[in-house]
Motif scaffolding. Structure first.
Motif, PDB file in Angstrom:
ATOM      1  N   PHE A 245       4.079 -59.538  -3.244  1.00 48.24           N
ATOM      2  CA  PHE A 245       5.468 -60.014  -3.194  1.00 48.24           C
ATOM      3  C   PHE A 245       5.738 -60.798  -1.904  1.00 48.24           C
ATOM      4  O   PHE A 245       6.370 -61.860  -1.919  1.00 48.24           O
ATOM      5  N   VAL A 246       5.219 -60.260  -0.805  1.00 54.23           N
ATOM      6  CA  VAL A 246       5.412 -60.956   0.478  1.00 54.23           C
ATOM      7  C   VAL A 246       4.716 -62.309   0.462  1.00 54.23           C
ATOM      8  O   VAL A 246       5.253 -63.322   0.931  1.00 54.23           O
ATOM      9  N   ILE A 247       3.490 -62.308  -0.096  1.00 52.77           N
ATOM     10  CA  ILE A 247       2.750 -63.579  -0.174  1.00 52.77           C
ATOM     11  C   ILE A 247       3.500 -64.581  -1.040  1.00 52.77           C
ATOM     12  O   ILE A 247       3.564 -65.784  -0.736  1.00 52.77           O
ATOM     13  N   ALA A 248       4.092 -64.123  -2.126  1.00 51.82           N
ATOM     14  CA  ALA A 248       4.856 -65.018  -3.012  1.00 51.82           C
ATOM     15  C   ALA A 248       6.066 -65.589  -2.291  1.00 51.82           C
ATOM     16  O   ALA A 248       6.384 -66.781  -2.417  1.00 51.82           O
ATOM     17  N   ILE A 249       6.752 -64.711  -1.528  1.00 47.57           N
ATOM     18  CA  ILE A 249       7.927 -65.193  -0.780  1.00 47.57           C
ATOM     19  C   ILE A 249       7.497 -66.257   0.225  1.00 47.57           C
ATOM     20  O   ILE A 249       8.132 -67.308   0.372  1.00 47.57           O
ATOM     21  N   ILE A 250       6.388 -65.991   0.923  1.00 44.67           N
ATOM     22  CA  ILE A 250       5.905 -66.968   1.915  1.00 44.67           C
ATOM     23  C   ILE A 250       5.487 -68.273   1.224  1.00 44.67           C
ATOM     24  O   ILE A 250       5.773 -69.376   1.703  1.00 44.67           O
ATOM     25  N   PHE A 251       4.853 -68.157   0.068  1.00 44.65           N
ATOM     26  CA  PHE A 251       4.398 -69.329  -0.667  1.00 44.65           C
ATOM     27  C   PHE A 251       5.592 -70.162  -1.126  1.00 44.65           C
ATOM     28  O   PHE A 251       5.577 -71.400  -1.013  1.00 44.65           O
ATOM     29  N   ILE A 252       6.630 -69.479  -1.639  1.00 48.35           N
ATOM     30  CA  ILE A 252       7.822 -70.221  -2.083  1.00 48.35           C
ATOM     31  C   ILE A 252       8.522 -70.881  -0.896  1.00 48.35           C
ATOM     32  O   ILE A 252       8.974 -72.022  -0.978  1.00 48.35           O
ATOM     33  N   ALA A 253       8.619 -70.166   0.230  1.00 48.82           N
ATOM     34  CA  ALA A 253       9.274 -70.730   1.416  1.00 48.82           C
ATOM     35  C   ALA A 253       8.524 -71.943   1.924  1.00 48.82           C
ATOM     36  O   ALA A 253       9.125 -72.925   2.390  1.00 48.82           O
TER      37      ALA A 253
END
Length: 305
Positions: free
Chosen positions: A8-16
């Motif tokens: 989830f954290v990686i996804a948030i970073i990827f989207i940002a």
């Protein structure tokens, strides 16, 4: 559970990292694996993380650039301290990114060299009079070269032209001399106009007097002519009446009587004057005949009474 949190954290970073918000009147240059991949317009934009990156950010607003003061030499070898301000705008973000390593420095240096070139073609006096021409030539010179840098030069304005102190004093002395010259010319023109006005007034007064004298002489001549005409008319009328009276019965004798009376009266006045020498006419018969005729008429008049 921990793996899910990491994902989830990686996804948030990827989207940002994927979403970029470009402000209004800005343009961002995107590179993909080191190559130009497009320009991001204002608004939300998506890129591929770790593959794409924003390499350059440009403002599309009009930018004022202060051109540093420099010494320029005029055509007549006079030094001038000149500084100005340049207004430009980025019109092609891709060329602004790759056309020059530093387009701001390039524009500044080109503005300074163009200014020195234009000032060198003018004399000192013309530099103060031809500011508009100087500004236009500098803009034309910079704008031609700045096309390769993705920059549009809008205008250039000279803020100040400062000659050396000696030149300033000379210019001030020249201005003072010009003002004194104009004052002297104005005063002489005033005196000249005054003399012209006086001469014009005297000429008009002389003309008016001569016209008056002329009219007076004409009036006098016309009066004398009218008087002579009136006397002549009266004399003619009197003679006409005398002629008519003579043609009447007894008219001739009346005229002779009048003439005799005047003759006797005239001789009487002459004789009464002690200082007068009386000259008797040689032909006394005419006088005596006049007197006789007069006496006869008087007696005739008494007898009729």
């Amino acid at each position: 559970m921990e793996v899910a949190v990491v994902i989830f954290v990686i996804a948030i970073i990827f989207i940002a990292m994927s979403v970029k918000i470009v402000p209004q009147q800005h343009a961002w240059v995107k590179e993909r694996l080191g190559r130009y991949a497009g320009t991001l317009a204002p608004g939300p934009r998506f890129i591929i993380p770790f593959v794409d990156k924003v390499a350059y950010k440009h403002s599309l607003k009009e930018i004022p650039l202060d051109v540093p003061s420099q010494v320029c030499i005029t055509r007549d070898n006079t030094q001038l301290q000149v500084d100005g301000i340049l207004y430009f705008q980025v019109t092609d973000p891709m060329r602004a990114s790759y056309g020059s390593s530093n387009y701001i420095m390039a524009v500044t240096q080109l503005a300074q060299t163009s200014l020195r070139s234009v000032i060198g073609k003018l004399e000192l006096d013309k530099t103060f009079e031809e500011r508009g021409m100087i500004n236009a030539q500098i803009v034309a010179a910079i704008d031609e070269a700045a096309l390769n840098w993705g920059v549009k030069v809008l205008r250039y304005e000279i803020k100040d032209l400062t000659p050396p102190a000696e030149i300033l004093r000379s210019m001030q002395a020249q201005i003072t001399a010009e003002r004194e010259k104009r004052a002297l010319i104005a005063a002489s023109e005033g005196r000249r106009q005054e003399q012209i006005n006086i001469a014009t007034g005297e000429r008009e007064a002389f003309i008016a007097r001569s016209e008056g004298e002329k009219q007076a002489a004409i009036n006098k001549a016309q009066g004398e002519a009218a008087s002579i005409t009136a006397v002549a008319d009266a004399t003619a009328q009197a003679l006409e009446r005398i002629a008519i009276a003579i043609r009447q019965p007894g008219g001739e004798q009346a005229v002779q009587l009048k003439v005799a009376e005047q003759a006797v009266d005239a001789y009487g006045r002459l004789a009464s004057d002690a200082n007068t020498t009386l000259v008797v006419p040689s032909n006394m018969t005419e006088v005596s005949s006049l007197i006789t005729s007069a006496m006869r008429m008087i007696q005739t008049g008494k007898g009729s009474v």
